[in-house]
Design an enzyme around this catalytic site. Structure first.
Site, PDB file in Angstrom:
ATOM      1  N   ALA A 158      12.726 -48.598 -15.201  1.00  0.00           N
ATOM      2  CA  ALA A 158      13.386 -48.108 -16.409  1.00  0.00           C
ATOM      3  C   ALA A 158      13.514 -46.591 -16.306  1.00  0.00           C
ATOM      4  CB  ALA A 158      12.566 -48.489 -17.643  1.00  0.00           C
ATOM      5  N   LYS A 159      14.661 -46.066 -16.690  1.00  0.00           N
ATOM      6  CA  LYS A 159      14.818 -44.599 -16.658  1.00  0.00           C
ATOM      7  C   LYS A 159      14.280 -44.034 -17.974  1.00  0.00           C
ATOM      8  CE  LYS A 159      18.345 -42.300 -14.804  1.00  0.00           C
ATOM      9  NZ  LYS A 159      17.883 -41.617 -13.579  1.00  0.00           N
ATOM     10  N   VAL A 160      12.949 -43.978 -18.049  1.00  0.00           N
ATOM     11  CA  VAL A 160      12.269 -43.495 -19.260  1.00  0.00           C
ATOM     12  C   VAL A 160      12.153 -41.968 -19.173  1.00  0.00           C
ATOM     13  CG1 VAL A 160      10.135 -43.585 -20.591  1.00  0.00           C
ATOM     14  CG2 VAL A 160      10.922 -45.628 -19.360  1.00  0.00           C
ATOM     15  N   TYR A 164       9.847 -38.960 -16.273  1.00  0.00           N
ATOM     16  CA  TYR A 164      10.381 -37.975 -15.331  1.00  0.00           C
ATOM     17  C   TYR A 164       9.489 -36.750 -15.167  1.00  0.00           C
ATOM     18  CZ  TYR A 164      14.310 -40.578 -13.742  1.00  0.00           C
ATOM     19  OH  TYR A 164      15.069 -41.530 -13.093  1.00  0.00           O
TER      20      TYR A 164
END
Ligand code: PMP
Length: 315
Positions: A158-160, A164
């Site tokens: 998931a690009k949470v 990052y």
């Protein structure tokens, strides 16, 4: 005639000038990283004076999957989100490469760490965005001392937004040590990916890349390039766990990503990859990829959305 670009954002259901797109300091996502995002590229073709969005629908699908993992609702249909992205690009009027950032975020202005019982909202913005890594010279990489997050801590597929921080730690460590990019190992010590790119090695003419079990983001550029390698160049692709030292003995290594496109890796931990120059298979794939994303390969027209009326793809 060159248009004057006026960057817009889409916020709380409306298109507004980017400079006026603001959120409150108490916004949950700002305080706790509780948001998911995407990056969509628009690639400028100066011959056709056309901007081509690349695989928008796949990015919207991945955004929805990221949102589901984070117990968030994307209140718009895929068709609606695609249409908002197209309108944002068209109305902003850029005649250069751009990056569009969709975000689904916990918009409640409350204190308290959780995912449930919070409002979700959706926003978009656009920014001009050239090369992220040098596609010609390639990237000098270093194995990071930071490990890629695991599905048992923060789901890597998931690009949470909050996740990052892990990538930022690795990127900064690499750059402050004089390298261009970091390569993160997963908690098992196997190769996962770059700070914002998937990684592919070539051994004996075969492309090898880590799979989802190695905590990668399941990349859309990776999917594109592997498809081209198999279908156009007849190359074999193997998805399997990769050891760090395979990076040193591979004949070629390259990275893929929406920001980084296809970037050769010329050095890992001060060991030259091959002869230290971008390799022939990498260069071939890179050139096909650049032609495809700028509308110069009609067989890939289905992946593209022309923003401005109405240059036919491949014309
Ligand atoms: N890994 C990470 C951590 C990324 O942020 C990205 C960029 N989205 C990628 C890989 C590459 O994914 P994609 O090709 O879909 O942009």
């Amino acid at each position: 005639m060159t248009l004057v670009a006026t960057p817009l954002a889409f916020l709380r259901g409306e298109f507004v000038p980017l400079a006026e797109a603001r959120i409150n300091v108490m916004t949950h996502a700002f305080n706790y990283g509780t948001a998911v995002f995407e990056g969509v590229r628009g690639n400028w073709n100066d011959d056709e004076r056309q901007l081509y969005l690349f695989r928008v629908r796949e990015h919207v699908e991945r955004l929805r999957q990221s949102a589901k993992i984070m117990r968030m609702e994307l209140h718009y249909s895929d068709d609606e989100v695609v249409s908002f992205i197209e309108q944002l690009a068209e109305q902003s009027g850029y005649e250069e490469d751009v990056y569009i950032r969709p975000i689904v975020y916990k918009s409640s202005e409350v204190i308290g760490v959780r995912l449930h019982d919070l409002e979700d909202d959706f926003l978009l913005y656009i920014a001009p965005f050239g090369a992220y890594l040098d596609p010609d010279a390639g990237a000098r990489c270093v194995t990071s001392s930071w490990r890629r997050v695991d599905d048992t801590s923060i789901p890597a597929r998931a690009k949470v937004n909050g996740l990052y921080v892990n990538n930022a730690m690795a990127k900064t460590e690499a750059q402050l040590s004089g390298f261009d990019e970091a390569i993160l190992l997963n908690p098992d010590g196997h190769v996962s990916e770059g700070s914002g790119e998937n990684i592919v090695i070539i051994r004996n003419g075969k492309l090898i890349t880590p799979g989802p079990q190695d905590n990668i983001l399941e990349g859309i550029t990776l999917d594109t390039v592997l498809q081209m390698a198999q279908e156009d160049l007849g190359l074999e692709v193997q998805v399997r766990t990769i050891d760090r030292t395979e990076l040193y003995i591979a004949s070629e290594v390259f990275m893929t990503g929406t920001a980084a496109h296809v970037t050769p890796v010329t050095e890992v931990d001060r060991v030259a990859v091959g002869d230290g120059q971008p390799g022939p298979i990498t260069k071939q794939l890179q050139s096909r990829y650049f032609n495809a994303i700028t509308g110069r390969m009609p067989q890939y027209a289905d992946w593209l959305t022309p923003v401005y009326a109405k240059a036919p793809v491949g014309a």
